[in-house]
Write an enzyme that holds these catalytic residues in place. Structure first.
Site, short mmCIF file in Angstrom:
data_model
loop_
_atom_site.label_atom_id
_atom_site.label_comp_id
_atom_site.label_asym_id
_atom_site.label_seq_id
_atom_site.Cartn_x
_atom_site.Cartn_y
_atom_site.Cartn_z
N GLY A 179 91.85 106.38 26.82
CA GLY A 179 90.91 107.76 26.58
C GLY A 179 90.73 108.06 25.98
O GLY A 179 89.48 108.24 25.35
N THR A 180 91.04 107.50 24.26
CA THR A 180 90.96 107.62 23.41
C THR A 180 89.45 106.88 22.98
O THR A 180 88.88 107.26 22.69
CB THR A 180 91.55 107.73 22.06
N ASN A 184 95.73 119.44 27.35
CA ASN A 184 96.60 118.59 26.80
C ASN A 184 97.65 119.53 26.45
O ASN A 184 99.01 119.40 26.41
CB ASN A 184 97.00 117.49 26.85
N GLN A 225 94.19 113.77 31.33
CA GLN A 225 95.68 115.15 32.12
C GLN A 225 95.67 115.35 33.72
O GLN A 225 96.63 115.69 34.00
CB GLN A 225 95.60 116.51 31.03
N SER A 227 93.77 107.98 31.85
CA SER A 227 93.57 106.44 30.59
C SER A 227 95.38 106.95 31.92
O SER A 227 96.12 107.85 32.17
CB SER A 227 94.81 107.22 29.45
N ALA A 228 96.19 105.44 32.12
CA ALA A 228 97.10 105.19 32.22
C ALA A 228 98.39 105.78 32.46
O ALA A 228 98.90 106.26 33.33
CB ALA A 228 96.85 103.06 33.31
N HIS A 229 98.61 105.83 30.75
CA HIS A 229 99.69 106.55 30.60
C HIS A 229 100.53 108.14 31.37
O HIS A 229 101.40 108.44 30.92
CB HIS A 229 100.61 105.73 29.50
N CYS A 275 99.98 114.90 19.85
CA CYS A 275 100.27 114.79 21.14
C CYS A 275 101.39 114.22 20.12
O CYS A 275 102.71 113.47 20.45
CB CYS A 275 99.53 113.11 21.06
N1 PLP Z 1 92.45 112.96 26.40
C1 PLP Z 1 93.47 113.74 26.17
C2 PLP Z 1 93.16 115.67 26.82
C3 PLP Z 1 94.39 113.34 26.19
O1 PLP Z 1 95.78 114.56 26.48
C4 PLP Z 1 94.98 112.47 25.96
C5 PLP Z 1 96.22 112.12 25.27
O2 PLP Z 1 96.67 112.68 24.68
C6 PLP Z 1 93.64 111.32 25.69
C7 PLP Z 1 92.73 112.35 25.41
C8 PLP Z 1 93.85 110.20 24.61
O3 PLP Z 1 94.42 109.37 25.72
P1 PLP Z 1 95.14 108.10 25.05
O4 PLP Z 1 96.41 107.96 24.89
O5 PLP Z 1 95.10 106.79 26.31
O6 PLP Z 1 94.42 107.21 23.62
#
Ligand code: PLP
Length: 383
Positions: free
Chosen positions: A70-71, A151, A179, A199-201, A327
Site C-alpha cells: 500500500g505504501t 487505520n 483499511q 494492500s493484501a495483508h 503501524c
Molecule cells: N495505508 C493505510 C491506511 C494503512 O493502514 C497502511 C498500513 O498499515 C498502509 C497504507 C501501508 O500499507 P503497507 O503495509 O502495504 O505498506
C-alpha cells in the site's frame, strides 16, 4: 496461556486457502515477461489475478497495477500525479497514514506543489466545508488525497460527498483504501474516485503485495525505471505468488463478506459493552462507537492516565495490540492521529490503545483482554 492477537489492522493472518494457492504458484518456473510457454504460464496467472481483482471491485483489469505494498501504491500515485498530471495543489488531512503524509511533505519540498491540510472536526471527521473552500481556492490542477477509513480510529470518510465535491471542482480524487478494501462491498464504477491504493495483508492475504487502481483514461508513468512490466507503469519482476495470493484473498473476503462482517460487528459490540460495564473509565476515540461512521474492525481506546508501558504490559499478558501509533505496536510517542485529536494536556494524561478485530478472534479472547486490562490499570484508579 495462548497468545491473543488483536492487531488485525496492522496485519491480518493469512487464510489457509491463500497459502495453498501461493505454494502451488511458487513452483511456476517462468518469468512472466518471457515469450516461451513457461513465461506464458506465469503471465496467465498474473492476468487472471488482475481480472479477478478488477471484477470484484468494479474496475477494468487494465486499471489495476500491482505494487509491493500500500505504501508503494500511495507513493506512486502521489508522485506521478505531480509529474504527469501537472498537479499543483494537493488537499489532504493531517491524519492520513504515514505513507501519504510523509510522501506529501517530501513532495512539497521537491516539487512545485502546495499541500493544503484540512481541518478536522471534534471526532477526527474531515471538515467537508473546509474541503469545499479549499477546492474553491485552489481552483484547478488539484488532487484530493483522503483515506477511505482511518487505520487508527476507524473513521470512515463520506466518499460520496467528497467525490461530488471533487467532480464539482474538477479535482482528481485519490483514496487510500487500505483499511477498507475486503471488508465492505465496493463498486468503483459508482464512485468518483480516480485512484485507490490497497494492500493484501489487510484482508487475510500475504504481506508485501498491493495494488493501485488508476481510472481510465488517466495516464501515469512509472517512477521505477527498468522494464515494461505492469503496462509500463511499474518496472520490476512481478511477485507472482503474492499477486496470486492477493487475488485469492480478495475473492474469499468478498465471498464471505456478509457473514464475516456480521461476526465481527458482534465481536466489536461485545467488546464495547464489556468495556463500558467492566472498565467504565475507558473512553472511545473518534467515531468508533458508530457502526455506520467507523470500521467494524477497529476500536480505539483512551485510558485516562499516562502509562507508556501499557502496550508492553499487555504483551506480557500475551495480548498483542497496538498503541496509539500508526503501524508500530509498542511505540511510546503519541501518534500523529492522537496529536491531532487531543490537546497537549489530554495527550500527556492519557494512554491510547487500538484493538483491531479479525475473523480468527473469539469472544473468549475479548474476555481475556478485558481481564488483563483491568488487572493492569486498576491500581491507577484504585479499583
Ligand atoms: N495505508 C493505510 C491506511 C494503512 O493502514 C497502511 C498500513 O498499515 C498502509 C497504507 C501501508 O500499507 P503497507 O503495509 O502495504 O505498506
Amino acid at each position: 496461556m495462548s497468545k491473543i492477537y488483536l492487531d488485525n489492522a496492522a496485519s491480518t493472518p493469512i487464510r489457509k486457502e491463500v497459502i495453498e494457492i501461493m505454494s502451488k504458484s511458487l513452483h511456476v518456473v517462468g518469468n512472466p515477461s518471457s515469450i516461451h510457454n513457461f513465461g506464458k504460464e506465469a503471465r496467465s496467472l498474473i492476468e487472471r489475478a488482475r481480472i479477478s481483482i478488477a471484477h470484484l471491485i468494479g474496475a477494468e483489469s487494465s486499471e489495476i497495477i500491482f505494487t509491493s505494498s500500500g505504501t508503494e501504491a500511495n507513493n506512486f500515485i502521489l508522485k506521478s500525479a505531480i509529474l504527469n498530471l501537472g498537479i499543483k495543489y494537493i488537499i489532504s488531512s493531517p491524519i492520513e497514514h504515514l505513507s501519504v503524509l510523509e510522501t506529501l511533505k517530501n513532495l512539497e519540498k521537491q516539487y512545485f506543489v502546495k499541500i493544503r491540510w484540512l481541518k478536522l472536526k471534534k471526532k477526527g471527521e474531515i471538515d467537508l466545508e473546509d474541503l469545499e473552500n479549499s477546492l474553491i481556492e485552489t481552483s484547478s490542477s488539484t488532487l484530493v488525497s483522503l483515506m477511505w477509513a482511518n487505520n487508527e480510529i476507524g473513521n470512515i470518510l463520506d466518499i460520496e460527498k467528497v467525490g461530488q465535491l471533487c467532480e464539482k471542482y474538477k479535482s482528481y480524487f485519490h483514496c487510500d483504501a487500505v483499511q477498507f478494501i475486503g471488508h465492505y462491498p465496493l463498486n468503483l464504477r459508482k464512485t468518483s474516485i480516480d485512484f485507490i491504493s490497497a494492500s493484501a495483508h489487510k484482508f487475510y492475504g500475504p504481506l508485501g503485495i498491493g495494488f493501485c487502481f488508476i481510472k481510465k483514461p488517466i495516464k501515469l508513468n512509472s517512477i521505477l525505471k527498468g522494464g515494461t512490466q505492469e503496462m509500463g507503469l511499474r518496472a520490476g519482476g512481478e511477485n507472482l505468488s503474492g499477486i496470486v495470493g492477493m487475488a485469492k484473498a480478495l475473492e474469499l473476503s468478498f465471498k464471505n463478506l456478509e457473514k464475516e462482517k456480521t461476526y465481527l460487528e458482534e465481536l466489536k459490540k461485545y467488546c464495547i459493552s464489556k468495556l463500558k460495564k467492566e472498565v467504565p473509565i475507558v473512553e472511545f476515540n473518534g467515531n468508533c462507537l458508530s457502526f455506520s461512521k467507523s470500521l467494524y474492525t477497529i476500536l480505539s481506546l483512551k485510558v485516562p492516565f499516562k502509562d507508556e508501558l501499557l502496550g508492553f504490559k499487555l504483551e506480557l499478558e500475551n495480548i498483542a495490540l497496538s498503541g496509539g501509533s500508526a503501524c508500530g505496536s509498542g511505540s511510546q510517542k503519541n501518534s500523529h492521529v492522537m496529536e491531532n485529536l487531543y490537546d497537549l494536556k489530554m495527550q500527556s494524561s492519557s494512554s491510547f490503545l487500538r484493538v483491531s478485530f479479525g475473523i480468527f478472534n473469539k469472544k473468549e479472547e475479548i474476555d481475556q483482554f478485558i481481564l488483563s486490562l483491568l488487572r493492569i490499570i486498576s491500581p491507577n484508579f484504585g479499583a
